[in-house]
Design a protein around this motif. Sequence first.
Motif, PDB file in Angstrom:
ATOM      1  N   THR A  53       0.863  -1.161   0.000  1.00 12.47           N
ATOM      2  CA  THR A  53       0.000   0.000   0.000  1.00 12.47           C
ATOM      3  C   THR A  53       0.905   1.217   0.000  1.00 12.47           C
ATOM      4  O   THR A  53       1.904   1.256   0.717  1.00 12.47           O
ATOM      5  N   LYS A  54       0.549   2.195  -0.813  1.00 15.00           N
ATOM      6  CA  LYS A  54       1.360   3.406  -0.949  1.00 15.00           C
ATOM      7  C   LYS A  54       0.505   4.608  -0.576  1.00 15.00           C
ATOM      8  O   LYS A  54      -0.600   4.778  -1.086  1.00 15.00           O
ATOM      9  N   LEU A  55       1.046   5.419   0.313  1.00 18.83           N
ATOM     10  CA  LEU A  55       0.374   6.650   0.729  1.00 18.83           C
ATOM     11  C   LEU A  55       1.208   7.837   0.267  1.00 18.83           C
ATOM     12  O   LEU A  55       2.387   7.935   0.620  1.00 18.83           O
ATOM     13  N   VAL A  56       0.608   8.718  -0.518  1.00 20.56           N
ATOM     14  CA  VAL A  56       1.278   9.937  -0.968  1.00 20.56           C
ATOM     15  C   VAL A  56       0.534  11.109  -0.346  1.00 20.56           C
ATOM     16  O   VAL A  56      -0.672  11.276  -0.559  1.00 20.56           O
ATOM     17  N   VAL A  57       1.268  11.892   0.442  1.00 21.87           N
ATOM     18  CA  VAL A  57       0.677  13.042   1.125  1.00 21.87           C
ATOM     19  C   VAL A  57       1.326  14.304   0.560  1.00 21.87           C
ATOM     20  O   VAL A  57       2.536  14.477   0.674  1.00 21.87           O
ATOM     21  N   THR A  64      -3.054   4.006  -2.525  1.00 21.15           N
ATOM     22  CA  THR A  64      -3.197   3.011  -3.583  1.00 21.15           C
ATOM     23  C   THR A  64      -2.569   1.705  -3.129  1.00 21.15           C
ATOM     24  O   THR A  64      -1.730   1.685  -2.229  1.00 21.15           O
ATOM     25  N   THR A  65      -2.968   0.626  -3.776  1.00 22.63           N
ATOM     26  CA  THR A  65      -2.334  -0.669  -3.537  1.00 22.63           C
ATOM     27  C   THR A  65      -1.792  -1.161  -4.873  1.00 22.63           C
ATOM     28  O   THR A  65      -2.342  -0.849  -5.932  1.00 22.63           O
ATOM     29  N   ALA A  66      -0.707  -1.893  -4.799  1.00 17.31           N
ATOM     30  CA  ALA A  66      -0.079  -2.367  -6.036  1.00 17.31           C
ATOM     31  C   ALA A  66       0.778  -3.580  -5.726  1.00 17.31           C
ATOM     32  O   ALA A  66       0.970  -3.958  -4.564  1.00 17.31           O
ATOM     33  N   THR A  67       1.310  -4.166  -6.787  1.00 13.32           N
ATOM     34  CA  THR A  67       2.303  -5.233  -6.647  1.00 13.32           C
ATOM     35  C   THR A  67       3.548  -4.787  -7.389  1.00 13.32           C
ATOM     36  O   THR A  67       3.485  -3.979  -8.326  1.00 13.32           O
ATOM     37  N   HIS A  68       4.664  -5.318  -6.954  1.00  9.75           N
ATOM     38  CA  HIS A  68       5.948  -4.978  -7.570  1.00  9.75           C
ATOM     39  C   HIS A  68       6.790  -6.235  -7.630  1.00  9.75           C
ATOM     40  O   HIS A  68       6.983  -6.908  -6.622  1.00  9.75           O
ATOM     41  N   LEU A 122       4.055  -2.771   3.651  1.00 13.42           N
ATOM     42  CA  LEU A 122       4.138  -4.087   3.017  1.00 13.42           C
ATOM     43  C   LEU A 122       2.947  -4.931   3.439  1.00 13.42           C
ATOM     44  O   LEU A 122       2.744  -5.203   4.620  1.00 13.42           O
ATOM     45  N   ASP A 123       2.151  -5.329   2.452  1.00  6.27           N
ATOM     46  CA  ASP A 123       0.978  -6.167   2.715  1.00  6.27           C
ATOM     47  C   ASP A 123       1.328  -7.647   2.631  1.00  6.27           C
ATOM     48  O   ASP A 123       0.715  -8.474   3.294  1.00  6.27           O
TER      49      ASP A 123
END
Length: 163
Positions: free
Chosen positions: A22-26, A63-67, A106-107
């Motif tokens: 999960t990514k948090l952009v503030v 947002t959530t993503a995979t890398h 990290l999920d």
Amino acid sequence: MRQAFDADREAWSANATTYTYTKLVVPVPDGAPAAYAENLRRRVAEADGLAEVAEREPGATLTTATHQGGGPAAHDRDLTAVLGGLGQGQISAPVPGTGQITYYELDGKTVDERAAFAGYERRIRQSLIEEKFTQFLQRRVDSSHMEVDAAAVDAINAEDARL
């Protein structure tokens, strides 16, 4: 080779690891006080996950993503370094950017060990060969008998040593 891989599996598996995060952009507000970043870091540390912080921070994007670990781009390597240092559920240190601060949580992560071993097999083999060669050279040096003519060494001056 398999034994060397198993001994340091995490290091050899970086490029075959898939991270879910999960990514948090503030966004940093215009005219924000100097302590804004530190106060945000404290709020993130006190929260129960980034989703909770996103609800409270104006303009925040979650947002959530995979890398897939590795990758040739600098951003991919940087992201792998951040995510690879986290345990499941952990939140990264703040990653400052232009006008924004980003946090990663990290999920989960999965490792394709077959792909990791296949991808690193040649490098492991080369590493083991270099290690053995270094040991061989050291044994040869240790077993050799050398005498140094100290007077001859002392007689060498800078002009003699010029190429």
